[in-house]
Scaffold this motif. Sequence first.
Motif, PDB file in Angstrom:
ATOM      1  N   HIS A   1      36.729  43.273  44.462  1.00 48.67           N
ATOM      2  CA  HIS A   1      37.548  42.418  45.336  1.00 48.67           C
ATOM      3  C   HIS A   1      37.404  40.978  44.838  1.00 48.67           C
ATOM      4  O   HIS A   1      36.287  40.440  44.860  1.00 48.67           O
ATOM      5  CB  HIS A   1      37.065  42.498  46.790  1.00 48.67           C
ATOM      6  CG  HIS A   1      36.805  43.905  47.245  1.00 48.67           C
ATOM      7  ND1 HIS A   1      35.543  44.479  47.207  1.00 48.67           N
ATOM      8  CD2 HIS A   1      37.637  44.860  47.711  1.00 48.67           C
ATOM      9  CE1 HIS A   1      35.611  45.742  47.637  1.00 48.67           C
ATOM     10  NE2 HIS A   1      36.871  46.006  47.952  1.00 48.67           N
ATOM     11  N   LEU A   2      38.492  40.386  44.412  1.00 50.54           N
ATOM     12  CA  LEU A   2      38.460  39.029  43.867  1.00 50.54           C
ATOM     13  C   LEU A   2      39.144  38.056  44.810  1.00 50.54           C
ATOM     14  O   LEU A   2      40.219  38.367  45.331  1.00 50.54           O
ATOM     15  CB  LEU A   2      39.191  39.003  42.516  1.00 50.54           C
ATOM     16  CG  LEU A   2      38.354  39.075  41.250  1.00 50.54           C
ATOM     17  CD1 LEU A   2      37.664  37.753  40.999  1.00 50.54           C
ATOM     18  CD2 LEU A   2      37.308  40.177  41.294  1.00 50.54           C
ATOM     19  N   ALA A   3      38.544  36.884  45.020  1.00 51.26           N
ATOM     20  CA  ALA A   3      39.208  35.838  45.792  1.00 51.26           C
ATOM     21  C   ALA A   3      40.584  35.592  45.191  1.00 51.26           C
ATOM     22  O   ALA A   3      40.754  35.631  43.962  1.00 51.26           O
ATOM     23  CB  ALA A   3      38.368  34.560  45.767  1.00 51.26           C
TER      24      ALA A   3
ATOM     25  N   GLN B   1      42.031  35.693  40.900  1.00 50.50           N
ATOM     26  CA  GLN B   1      42.555  36.946  40.345  1.00 50.50           C
ATOM     27  C   GLN B   1      43.297  36.671  39.032  1.00 50.50           C
ATOM     28  O   GLN B   1      43.704  35.544  38.755  1.00 50.50           O
ATOM     29  CB  GLN B   1      43.487  37.615  41.360  1.00 50.50           C
ATOM     30  CG  GLN B   1      42.730  38.090  42.601  1.00 50.50           C
ATOM     31  CD  GLN B   1      43.613  38.771  43.633  1.00 50.50           C
ATOM     32  OE1 GLN B   1      44.802  38.981  43.419  1.00 50.50           O
ATOM     33  NE2 GLN B   1      43.021  39.118  44.770  1.00 50.50           N
ATOM     34  N   GLY B   2      43.450  37.701  38.243  1.00 52.02           N
ATOM     35  CA  GLY B   2      44.245  37.595  37.022  1.00 52.02           C
ATOM     36  C   GLY B   2      43.539  36.953  35.849  1.00 52.02           C
ATOM     37  O   GLY B   2      44.168  36.546  34.878  1.00 52.02           O
ATOM     38  N   GLN B   3      42.202  36.846  35.915  1.00 54.70           N
ATOM     39  CA  GLN B   3      41.453  36.256  34.797  1.00 54.70           C
ATOM     40  C   GLN B   3      40.498  37.263  34.152  1.00 54.70           C
ATOM     41  O   GLN B   3      39.609  36.875  33.397  1.00 54.70           O
ATOM     42  CB  GLN B   3      40.633  35.058  35.289  1.00 54.70           C
ATOM     43  CG  GLN B   3      41.467  33.943  35.910  1.00 54.70           C
ATOM     44  CD  GLN B   3      40.575  32.857  36.509  1.00 54.70           C
ATOM     45  OE1 GLN B   3      39.708  32.310  35.824  1.00 54.70           O
ATOM     46  NE2 GLN B   3      40.777  32.566  37.778  1.00 54.70           N
ATOM     47  N   GLY B   4      40.665  38.523  34.524  1.00 52.79           N
ATOM     48  CA  GLY B   4      39.802  39.551  33.935  1.00 52.79           C
ATOM     49  C   GLY B   4      38.456  39.714  34.619  1.00 52.79           C
ATOM     50  O   GLY B   4      37.627  40.524  34.179  1.00 52.79           O
ATOM     51  N   TYR B   5      38.210  38.965  35.696  1.00 48.88           N
ATOM     52  CA  TYR B   5      36.895  39.047  36.347  1.00 48.88           C
ATOM     53  C   TYR B   5      36.681  40.407  37.014  1.00 48.88           C
ATOM     54  O   TYR B   5      35.557  40.915  37.037  1.00 48.88           O
ATOM     55  CB  TYR B   5      36.738  37.937  37.391  1.00 48.88           C
ATOM     56  CG  TYR B   5      36.496  36.570  36.817  1.00 48.88           C
ATOM     57  CD1 TYR B   5      35.813  36.406  35.613  1.00 48.88           C
ATOM     58  CD2 TYR B   5      36.923  35.424  37.488  1.00 48.88           C
ATOM     59  CE1 TYR B   5      35.581  35.138  35.094  1.00 48.88           C
ATOM     60  CE2 TYR B   5      36.697  34.157  36.985  1.00 48.88           C
ATOM     61  CZ  TYR B   5      36.027  34.018  35.787  1.00 48.88           C
ATOM     62  OH  TYR B   5      35.793  32.767  35.277  1.00 48.88           O
ATOM     63  N   GLY B   6      37.737  40.973  37.582  1.00 50.79           N
ATOM     64  CA  GLY B   6      37.592  42.282  38.222  1.00 50.79           C
ATOM     65  C   GLY B   6      37.111  43.321  37.224  1.00 50.79           C
ATOM     66  O   GLY B   6      36.165  44.075  37.483  1.00 50.79           O
ATOM     67  N   THR B   7      37.732  43.339  36.062  1.00 51.45           N
ATOM     68  CA  THR B   7      37.349  44.286  35.011  1.00 51.45           C
ATOM     69  C   THR B   7      35.923  44.011  34.538  1.00 51.45           C
ATOM     70  O   THR B   7      35.125  44.930  34.360  1.00 51.45           O
ATOM     71  CB  THR B   7      38.327  44.170  33.824  1.00 51.45           C
ATOM     72  OG1 THR B   7      39.659  44.332  34.316  1.00 51.45           O
ATOM     73  CG2 THR B   7      38.033  45.212  32.771  1.00 51.45           C
ATOM     74  N   GLU B   8      35.618  42.737  34.344  1.00 53.40           N
ATOM     75  CA  GLU B   8      34.297  42.359  33.809  1.00 53.40           C
ATOM     76  C   GLU B   8      33.176  42.793  34.768  1.00 53.40           C
ATOM     77  O   GLU B   8      32.160  43.358  34.341  1.00 53.40           O
ATOM     78  CB  GLU B   8      34.289  40.838  33.610  1.00 53.40           C
ATOM     79  CG  GLU B   8      33.188  40.325  32.744  1.00 53.40           C
ATOM     80  CD  GLU B   8      33.425  38.860  32.352  1.00 53.40           C
ATOM     81  OE1 GLU B   8      34.548  38.499  31.936  1.00 53.40           O
ATOM     82  OE2 GLU B   8      32.471  38.068  32.465  1.00 53.40           O
TER      83      GLU B   8
ATOM     84  N   ARG C   1      41.412  52.636  34.932  1.00 55.85           N
ATOM     85  CA  ARG C   1      41.731  53.252  33.640  1.00 55.85           C
ATOM     86  C   ARG C   1      40.952  52.591  32.508  1.00 55.85           C
ATOM     87  O   ARG C   1      40.488  53.266  31.580  1.00 55.85           O
ATOM     88  CB  ARG C   1      43.240  53.178  33.381  1.00 55.85           C
ATOM     89  CG  ARG C   1      44.034  54.095  34.304  1.00 55.85           C
ATOM     90  CD  ARG C   1      45.441  54.308  33.778  1.00 55.85           C
ATOM     91  NE  ARG C   1      46.251  55.133  34.665  1.00 55.85           N
ATOM     92  CZ  ARG C   1      46.131  56.465  34.783  1.00 55.85           C
ATOM     93  NH1 ARG C   1      45.248  57.119  34.060  1.00 55.85           N
ATOM     94  NH2 ARG C   1      46.910  57.132  35.610  1.00 55.85           N
ATOM     95  N   LYS C   2      40.816  51.262  32.562  1.00 55.06           N
ATOM     96  CA  LYS C   2      40.074  50.588  31.493  1.00 55.06           C
ATOM     97  C   LYS C   2      38.601  50.995  31.481  1.00 55.06           C
ATOM     98  O   LYS C   2      37.953  50.973  30.437  1.00 55.06           O
ATOM     99  CB  LYS C   2      40.211  49.073  31.611  1.00 55.06           C
ATOM    100  CG  LYS C   2      41.562  48.596  31.093  1.00 55.06           C
ATOM    101  CD  LYS C   2      41.602  47.111  30.883  1.00 55.06           C
ATOM    102  CE  LYS C   2      41.675  46.401  32.216  1.00 55.06           C
ATOM    103  NZ  LYS C   2      41.812  44.944  32.032  1.00 55.06           N
ATOM    104  N   LEU C   3      38.078  51.384  32.650  1.00 52.87           N
ATOM    105  CA  LEU C   3      36.694  51.858  32.714  1.00 52.87           C
ATOM    106  C   LEU C   3      36.555  53.283  32.191  1.00 52.87           C
ATOM    107  O   LEU C   3      35.444  53.790  32.056  1.00 52.87           O
ATOM    108  CB  LEU C   3      36.178  51.824  34.156  1.00 52.87           C
ATOM    109  CG  LEU C   3      36.048  50.467  34.836  1.00 52.87           C
ATOM    110  CD1 LEU C   3      35.444  50.626  36.211  1.00 52.87           C
ATOM    111  CD2 LEU C   3      35.222  49.499  34.011  1.00 52.87           C
TER     112      LEU C   3
END
Length: 176
Positions: free
Chosen positions: A101-103, A107-114, A147-149
């Motif tokens: 969950h990103l503020a 969002q949109g900076q790759g932090y969720g994936t990281e 999917r990336k995971l």
Amino acid sequence: MSRVSTAEIRTPRLDLRRWTTDDRDVAAFFSIWGDPRVIWWGHCADHDAARTAIHRVTARCADDPALGWWALTERATGAIVGNACLQPAPIPIGEIELGWHLAFAHQGQGYGTEAARALLAHGFASGLRRLIAEVVPLNWPSIAIARKLGMKPVDVVERNGCGHVVFAIERARPVA
Ligand SMILES: CC(C)(COP(=O)(O)OP(=O)(O)OC[C@H]1O[C@@H](n2cnc3c(N)ncnc32)[C@H](O)[C@@H]1OP(=O)(O)O)[C@@H](O)C(=O)NCCC(=O)NCCS
């Protein structure tokens, strides 16, 4: 004055540590979980609700040190930008759920994936065998993360009154 890092997990840009119920954490948690653009399925109404939620999710994970809810701190600024969690899934019982969950502003900076990649590695290194993520069908950013995971769709369950696709991944090999 230098700041002592309390990070338990580090990624290239983020420090991950478990939430506390001090005022700064409650305000940061509320900036995520109090925002209906982020938590569209039931956001916290105020800081008291956010503090109660932190207590609740911490208790939910207390039986297993591999589990928890982690604040994501952007190392470059010190700002808390999101949350990621490993917790018992409410359904199906017995599964461990990886969540993110990103503020809204971050969002949109790759932090969720990281963050998700780091928690997946932490979970498997801690002995968990299988992780799931439950995503509503039109949540494209979440589907992209799953999917990336390397997670694959395996089932559909109803949660919070709507269908969720269950993505799953198994640990590749035993922990040494
Ligand atoms: C899901 C969420 C955590 C993603 O965080 P994020 O840091 O913005 O995600 P990332 O920047 O890592 O991007 C994830 C992927 O989604 C993709 N994406 C973003 N918006 C998209 C859209 N509208 N359509 C398709 N793909 C999209 C990105 O391109 C990226 O994939 P890529 O690296 O292959 O390009 C964030 O959107 C969020 O907090 N949403 C609300 C809470 C939520 O839904 N949590 C999950 C519940 S299951």
